[in-house]
Write an enzyme that holds these catalytic residues in place. Structure first.
Site, PDB file in Angstrom:
ATOM      1  CB  SER A 105      -0.962  -0.035   1.201  1.00 39.59           C
ATOM      2  OG  SER A 105      -1.956   0.952   1.103  1.00 39.59           O
ATOM      3  CD  GLU A 200      -2.580  -2.943  -3.816  1.00 42.69           C
ATOM      4  OE1 GLU A 200      -3.816  -2.968  -3.624  1.00 42.69           O
ATOM      5  OE2 GLU A 200      -1.820  -2.160  -3.240  1.00 42.69           O
ATOM      6  CG  HIS A 270      -5.640  -2.561   0.079  1.00 43.30           C
ATOM      7  ND1 HIS A 270      -4.818  -2.258  -0.988  1.00 43.30           N
ATOM      8  CD2 HIS A 270      -5.344  -1.658   1.053  1.00 43.30           C
ATOM      9  CE1 HIS A 270      -4.065  -1.202  -0.667  1.00 43.30           C
ATOM     10  NE2 HIS A 270      -4.365  -0.833   0.559  1.00 43.30           N
TER      11      HIS A 270
END
Length: 302
Positions: A105, A200, A270
Site C-alpha cells: 500500500s 493492485e 488489500h
C-alpha cells in the site's frame, strides 16, 4: 527454518494503529513463535492522521535499520505518510543495513525509492495491521511471508481464466497503483528494463485504474515491460452513468492498448489472502488458460 530468535522491528512511516490492544496481541503472537520484536512505534505519539510527526516516523525507520539485533523491518500499516518523508530517508543506509523491509500500500513508495536510489531489493508483503493482529490470522498470508523470506526461491500461483499464454522473465516490481502513478516523474520511481510489473489498488473505479495506468504508460514507466500482472482491484461502486463500463471492459481496453501482455489473478492487494513478493527479484512468469505461476529468485533472505 524456525522463527526462533528472528529479530523483527515494527516501524510506522504512515498511519497509526487503530487499536493498541490488538497490536499488543499481534506482538505477543510473534513472540510466542520465537521472534524477538523491537517495536519502534509509540501509540502515545500519534499526530493528526499519522503515527507520529514526520520526524518521529523518519526516526523509526532509521532506528530500525541501525538495530543490530533486527533482521526484518515490518511496516505497522499503510494509509498515508511515506510521501512526506521520502526526500529525507537515507536509502543508502537502508540498503547497507541488510534488513529485509516489508510492507505494501503506502509502503510501495519505500519499495520504489529504495530500488531507484540503490538497486536494493525489498518485499511487498504483510504489515502488522491488520495481517498479524486478526482474530483469525490467514494461514496463506503468513505462510507466504515466511516462505518468501526464507527463500532461496519463492513461488506464487495465480488463477484466472482468459489470461494470454506467456513465458517471460524479468525484474519483479510494482505495488499500489495510486502510489506508482503518484511517483511518476520523480526520482523515486525506478526505471526497470525488462520488468514484470504487478499492480493492485482499492476503492478505485475502473476508469481511474485505466487513467493511472495510462499515466504510467505516457510517462514511459511501462517502456520495455514484459508483462503486467494485476492483483485485487475491489471496493469500487459502478454508477448508472457507466453504461456498461466495468472492470472487464476496462481490462479489454488495456489488453488492446498496452504494448505488453496483461494478466489477472495475482493474490495480492488489500485482501486477506495476500502473497509476498520480492520487490526487485528476478522472476519467471508462465501462464496458460487456467492461471499462471510466478517464480522469483535472486533476492535477499533470512
Amino acid at each position: 527454518m524456525s522463527t526462533q530468535h528472528i529479530g523483527i522491528a515494527i516501524a510506522a512511516p504512515g498511519g497509526y494503529a487503530l487499536d493498541d490492544a490488538l497490536l499488543a496481541r499481534g506482538i505477543a503472537r510473534l513472540e510466542q513463535q520465537g521472534c524477538v520484536v523491537h517495536n519502534y512505534y509509540d501509540g502515545a505519539r500519534k499526530h493528526q492522521r499519522f503515527a507520529g510527526t514526520d520526524d518521529d516516523r523518519l526516526a523509526q525507520l532509521h532506528a530500525a535499520a541501525r538495530d543490530p539485533d533486527v533482521q526484518v523491518v515490518v511496516a505497522l500499516r499503510g494509509q498515508y505518510g511515506m510521501s512526506r518523508i521520502l526526500p529525507r530517508i537515507d536509502f543508502p543506509s537502508m540498503a547497507a543495513s541488510g534488513k529485509l523491509f516489508v510492507g505494501y500500500s503506502d509502503f510501495t513508495a519505500f519499495n520504489c525509492g529504495l530500488l531507484a536510489a540503490t538497486g536494493a531489493k525489498s518485499f511487498a508483503g504483510p504489515m502488522m495491521c491488520d495481517d498479524f493482529i486478526r482474530d483469525e490470522p490467514v494461514d496463506y498470508t503468513l505462510r507466504q511471508f515466511w516462505d518468501c523470506l526464507r527463500g532461496p526461491t519463492h513461488q506464487v500461483r495465480g488463477e484466472a481464466a482468459g489470461n494470454p499464454a506467456v513465458d517471460v522473465t524479468g525484474t519483479l516490481w510494482g505495488g499500489n497503483l495510486a502510489m506508482l502513478a503518484h511517483l511518476a516523474g520523480t526520482p523515486y520511481l525506478p526505471r526497470v528494463d525488462g520488468g514484470i510489473l504487478f499492480l493492485e489498488d482499492i476503492n478505485e473505479h475502473p476508469y481511474r485504474v485505466e487513467r493511472m495506468i495510462l499515466q504510467l504508460l505516457y510517462a514511459g514507466a511501462l517502456d520495455g515491460q514484459r508483462a503486467l500482472v494485476l492483483g485485487d482491484f475491489s471496493g469500487y461502486r459502478l454508477a448508472p452513468t457507466d453504461n456498461g463500463y466495468d472492470f472487464d471492459t476496462m481490462l479489454a481496453y488495456l489488453r488492446a492498448t498496452l504494448p505488453m501482455p496483461v494478466l489477472t489473478g495475482l493474490p495480492f492487494g488489500h485482501v486477506r489472502h495476500r502473497c509476498t513478493l520480492p520487490f526487485g527479484g528476478m522472476a519467471r512468469l508462465v501462464s496458460d488458460s487456467t492461471g499462471f505461476d510466478l517464480t522469483v529468485s535472486d533476492y535477499p533472505t533470512l
